[in-house]
Design an enzyme around this catalytic site. Structure first.
Site, PDB file in Angstrom:
ATOM      1  N   GLU A  70      -1.230 -14.515  -2.047  1.00  0.00           N
ATOM      2  CA  GLU A  70      -0.437 -13.860  -0.999  1.00  0.00           C
ATOM      3  C   GLU A  70      -0.499 -14.602   0.329  1.00  0.00           C
ATOM      4  O   GLU A  70       0.506 -14.754   1.000  1.00  0.00           O
ATOM      5  CB  GLU A  70      -0.904 -12.413  -0.789  1.00  0.00           C
ATOM      6  N   ASP A  95      -0.521  -2.442  -0.899  1.00  0.00           N
ATOM      7  CA  ASP A  95      -1.974  -2.474  -0.839  1.00  0.00           C
ATOM      8  C   ASP A  95      -2.494  -3.907  -0.786  1.00  0.00           C
ATOM      9  O   ASP A  95      -3.579  -4.162  -0.285  1.00  0.00           O
ATOM     10  CB  ASP A  95      -2.579  -1.759  -2.053  1.00  0.00           C
ATOM     11  N   HIS A 139      -3.289   0.958  -5.576  1.00  0.00           N
ATOM     12  CA  HIS A 139      -1.883   0.613  -5.838  1.00  0.00           C
ATOM     13  C   HIS A 139      -0.944   1.715  -5.384  1.00  0.00           C
ATOM     14  O   HIS A 139       0.151   1.853  -5.915  1.00  0.00           O
ATOM     15  CB  HIS A 139      -1.663   0.355  -7.335  1.00  0.00           C
TER      16      HIS A 139
END
Lengths: 335, 325, 373
Positions: A70, A95, A139
């Site tokens: 990410e 998240d 999540h």
């Protein structure tokens, strides 16, 4: 005009804008699914099917499946945006923002200001959020209060297919960084959506339902909950107005103030956890600006101050429902 | 050796740029004592050959990102030193209107994507600039300058992987001055940087960062590779850091002896002068003339900064967004 | 002795029932024709209903707060000469509720786009029994078929109704090319050729009036009557600012301000109306198309259309209806009204009497149509 799903509305927006503007590129995990493998390509079209079909139309240069990195690809989206592209990056679950928060809050949010107005970062980060799918604590969160907190970011939360398409088109055309949050439980909901292009402006709340006894402010999936509560309240003779802010940054304070001043009773329903959340933020703003018009305390209906539990019965207790909203309304309606 | 083939003009340019960086940084060290430079700075003095050797290959359309120790990269990339000095003094005439400061100096017109206050923060961003260059079908490259400390950040590992998997035209220039802030590199880094890069199949090399010609040669190869579509490279450039981590750092974690040796035996300007005189490439007088010009220019920059206004109060709330709607 | 029913009206295609939100008069009160006597709420809108008759409100059959199906009897108006037994008998024999269902079947509304050539489409709403004579409804600038929400069903009781979205409005594609007005009229004429063969009773509002006049000028033998509500083209003066502001308003608040200028009672602008108009205006190309149409309506010297001659030369019945408080196209003076036109002013209405005083407007329209039959 056609009745399509929230998911399809988002897909339409992405397709229309990518066709119109060659600078729009997408990156994220499994946007297509099957990349590098021997089986079917575009096997997933995104973890929730939102990006299905885009690979075939726009090719792998513009629809990029990334490593699970990410920080790298959100940062790459930032660098690409600084240098002439208009990226749409995806966090599979909001998240996961924890893993790349530096790129979002210290880099993307701040380039324009730190560089004295001599940079712009026209990117969109799409992310799924919300409880209800039994996906448990890591999540299911709703991070929009966190992003709203950071100056430099815009935060968008559509509640229905029409707004989803129009707001996403606006996000892709916006010159500022936009965090675009999609509630997982809304993907299959249906609505009338025009076929062509249109944009819905930011900082413009929608009056979902007009009413005169109480104003219910609702965000994202909670808009439907609020509408359900309003219908039930109607048969009890209570006329509830439902307002959907659509964007928490910028926030349409004017509309909220206008209706709060006229009605004098406010309930805010938000599925994010209560401390430092949107309900608290809006409540404080209204208490400050509309104090003399308020006839009762502002009530907040939120999730509890806990992570999201796994057991279905517990998760169902976690997310606010229509009964909780009705209870809050009735607690202030007599005052 | 490249040095033998560099035109005279380029040799002078290399010297001028390195000397400008040196002068600029040393002047800041003294100006910090006046209290007119707010906050903290991180001085690049000693590392000049690295920035200059790399940036000599670049045009305004190529990109670089930098670190908290960014003045050298900025100057090497062609940023205006008056505006830079004004930025450090927090004035409205600064590169960022006085709103960024030392750690956030940027000039996108020159492809300078910003100094960065977050260690390794620039690496992913530079991957993005490289991606942009590639998608727009240019032969532009992007350089991510970083320090030895950054090699242990997850962001760096992710960036190396992404750069290779996407074959991005990016060069990671790791300027190893032996210390990540106050802690020695050996104490915190396992293995070797070059072997780490090779673990990603990224071509890499150790480079003597005190010799601008060696940096120029190594950078040239890596940049050519990137321009030709050959993907990323990593240069592990060894440089001396003359000052402490930040400008007020007493730097007691290094001994006086090692600091003295550093300035005598590892000074890139002295080495350059020696080389060009031994090989009779440039007259000493030309270099001295440059020395005088640079001192005057830095003087000018300080005067310019001191005479500039602070930003108006209204600037506090401008440019958070292009349009907050 | 006459006994009149007060019923739940039908507004639009999907309405099946309404809530009596408020009775504005009490049992025993005198009411006059056109007076607002009851407020009804549907899922989409709340509106007052005017009395179709003068007399006394003798009985309230459905109280405030209660729901009833479209067409159901909610009150009875009669004069003093009717006895209570007469009223009871009337109520007992009233067949309104079931009537609504039958209406549903035979008068089922259908809405679809028709191809008018060159890739363009016109959206057409039809309802009422098949016939070789059509009541054609033409809305005004910035509107669409929903302009006729409170009128279309009244007309459909007796006639075949064909309402269109003008090009660039509703679901109709915008005009192409630079000859905006002729192209717009041509598209409508083509749509009517396909969807409304036979005689045309033109009923038009505001800018729609110019379109109606153009059709009447092109096809005088086909047009049987003309009823225009606050049309453009009889004078020079028009509120250009309204048109400009309508085009530029992109958000709820400014658009609400603009829409409020349309009505004598601004509080009647509903949230649904505003939202519907916003959605229309956000579509790509709409602001440009509206600007092009505005430019055909008005320039620096005022109104560009003139329909006076067409009306004066028309052989059939012509009626003009105007709201006394119209802020957009002001009341014409006597010299501007063709001598063959019957001119009615509805004092308490603004620019949209078809919404603000629907019963009275419906009455005048049906009356004008009947003169030609």
């Amino acid at each position: 005009m056609a009745k399509i799903s929230f998911r399809q509305a988002l897909n339409d927006a992405l397709r229309l804008e990518m066709a119109r503007d060659p600078r729009v590129i997408m990156m994220g995990e499994d946007l297509t699914g099957g990349a590098g493998g021997n089986g079917v390509k575009d096997a997933w079209g995104g973890a929730f099917g939102v990006t299905r079909g885009l690979l075939g139309e726009f090719g792998p240069e513009r629809i990029r499946d990334t490593p699970i990195s990410e920080t790298a690809f959100i940062g790459a989206a930032a660098g690409a945006a600084l240098t002439g592209m208009r990226p749409v990056a995806e966090l599979m679950f909001v998240d996961f923002a924890g893993v790349c928060l530096d790129q979002i809050v210290n880099q993307i949010a701040k380039f324009r200001y730190m560089f004295g107005g001599r940079a712009r970062t026209p990117l969109v980060i799409r992310a799924t959020y919300g409880a209800g799918t039994r996906s448990a604590a890591q999540h299911t969160q709703a991070f929009y209060p966190i992003f709203t907190h950071f100056p430099g970011l815009k935060v968008v939360i559509p509640s229905n297919p029409y707004d989803a398409k129009g707001l996403l088109l606006q996000a892709m055309r916006d010159d500022d960084p936009v965090i675009f949050l999609e509630n997982k439980m809304l993907y299959d909901t249906m609505g009338e959506v025009p076929d062509g292009s249109y944009t819905v402006p930011f900082g413009e709340a929608k009056v979902v339902r007009d009413g005169k006894d109480v104003m219910i402010v609702a965000i994202g999936r909670m808009v439907k909950i609020a509408e359900e509560a309003a219908r039930k309240l109607q048969s009890d003779g209570i006329s509830a107005c439902v307002i959907d802010p659509r964007t928490t940054s910028p926030l349409d304070e004017d509309t909220l103030i206008e209706f709060a001043e006229e009605i004098g009773r406010v309930v805010i329903v938000d599925e994010a956890t209560p401390r430092c959340g949107m309900a608290a933020d809006i409540s404080a703003m209204l208490a400050d600006k509309c104090f003399d018009s308020l006839r009762a305390p502002i009530k907040m209906v939120t999730a509890p101050h806990t992570p999201v539990p796994y057991a279905p019965n517990l998760e169902d207790l976690y997310v606010p429902n229509a009964d909780a909203v009705i209870k809050a309304v009735k607690s202030i309606i007599e005052r | 050796m490249f040095s033998l083939h560099l035109p005279h003009e380029r040799l002078l340019e290399a010297y001028r740029t390195m000397q400008t960086i040196r002068c600029f940084e040393e002047r800041i060290a003294t100006e910090m004592g006046t209290g007119d430079i707010p906050g903290s700075t991180h001085l690049y003095a000693g590392q000049e050959a690295s920035a200059v050797g790399v940036c000599m290959h670049l045009s305004d359309e190529d990109y670089i990102s930098s670190t908290h120790r960014g003045h050298g990269h900025c100057i090497a990339k062609g940023c205006d030193i008056n505006a830079m000095m004004a930025e450090l003094f927090g004035r409205v005439t600064g590169t960022c209107g006085g709103k960024g400061g030392s750690q956030h100096i940027a000039d996108l017109r020159k492809g300078m994507l910003g100094a960065n206050g977050i260690v390794a923060g620039g690496a992913p961003i530079t991957c993005g600039a490289a991606l942009s260059a590639k998608l727009r079908k240019t032969d532009r490259v992007a350089i991510a300058f970083a320090g030895d400390g950054a090699m242990n950040e997850g962001a760096m590992a992710e960036s190396l992987n992404l750069a290779k998997i996407w074959m991005l035209p990016i060069i990671f220039v790791i300027e190893d001055n032996g210390f990540g802030e106050a802690t020695a590199n050996e104490f915190v880094s396992a293995g070797s940087f070059v072997r780490r890069a090779e673990g990603y199949d990224i071509p890499s090399a150790e480079v003597d960062g005190t010799d601008v010609f060696k940096v120029y040669t190594a950078a040239g190869e890596a940049i050519e590779r990137a321009r030709a579509g050959g993907g990323p490279s990593l240069l592990h450039v060894h440089v001396p850091r003359y000052y402490g981590h930040y400008s007020g750092d007493p730097d007691t974690y290094r001994t006086p002896e090692e600091k003295k040796i550093m300035r005598q035996e590892q000074d890139c300007l002295i080495k350059f002068r020696n080389k060009v005189s031994v090989e009779d490439l440039v007259k000493g007088s030309a270099l001295e003339a440059i020395d005088a010009e640079v001192i005057a220019a830095v003087d000018e920059a300080v005067k310019f900064a001191r005479n500039s206004e602070f930003p108006p109060a209204s600037a506090l709330t401008t440019d958070v967004y292009v349009k907050y709607q | 002795m006459s006994i009149e029913a007060v019923t739940i009206p039908k507004w639009g295609m999907t309405m099946t029932e309404g809530i009596v939100s408020d009775w504005l008069v009490a049992e025993g009160d005198e009411v006059s024709r056109g007076q607002e006597i009851i407020e009804v709420e549907s899922t989409k809108t709340t509106n007052a209903v005017e009395s179709a008759a003068s007399g006394i409100l003798r009985r309230i059959v459905v109280e405030a707060g209660e729901t009833a199906p479209v067409g159901a009897l909610v009150g009875v108006i009669a004069d003093a000469s009717a006895s209570d037994e007469d009223i009871d008998a009337f109520i007992a024999s009233f067949a309104g509720a079931s009537g609504a269902e039958e209406e549903e079947d035979s008068n089922a509304a259908s809405i679809k786009t028709v191809d008018v050539g060159n890739g363009a489409v016109v959206n057409v709403l039809t309802l009422g029994a098949e016939s070789d004579s059509n009541v054609v409804l033409l809305h005004g600038f910035g509107g669409d078929v929903s302009t006729w929400l409170f009128n279309q069903d009244a007309f459909a009781q007796k006639h075949r109704v064909v309402a269109v979205d003008l090009p660039g409005h509703g679901a109709s594609s915008p005009t192409q090319g630079s000859d905006v007005f002729p192209s717009l009229v041509a598209s409508i004429e083509r749509a009517l050729e396909i969807s409304a063969p036979g005689k045309l009773h033109l009923v038009a509002h505001s800018f729609g009036g110019a379109v109606a006049a153009a059709i009447a000028a092109h096809q005088p033998e086909r047009v049987a009557s003309i009823t225009l509500i606050a049309p453009v083209g009889l004078g020079k003066v028009i509120n250009k600012e309204f048109l400009d502001d309508f085009i530029t308003a992109e958000r709820r608040k400014p658009l609400k301000d603009v829409l409020e200028r349309l009505l004598a009672d601004p509080s009647k602008i509903s949230n649904d109306m505003i939202e519907g108009t916003l959605r229309f205006k956000r579509l790509e190309g709409v602001p440009e198309a509206l600007a092009a149409i505005r430019d055909t309506i008005v320039d620096g010297d005022g109104q560009r259309h003139s329909i006076t001659e067409t009306l004066a030369n028309f052989a059939g019945p012509v009626a003009l209806i105007w709201g006394g408080k119209d802020k957009i196209v002001p009341l014409p003076d006597g010299s501007q009204i063709p001598s063959n036109a019957k001119f009615s002013v509805i004092e308490d209405a603004g620019h949209m009497p078809q919404m603000e005083a629907s019963s009275e407007v419906n009455s005048i329209v049906l009356d004008n149509i009947s003169k030609s039959l």
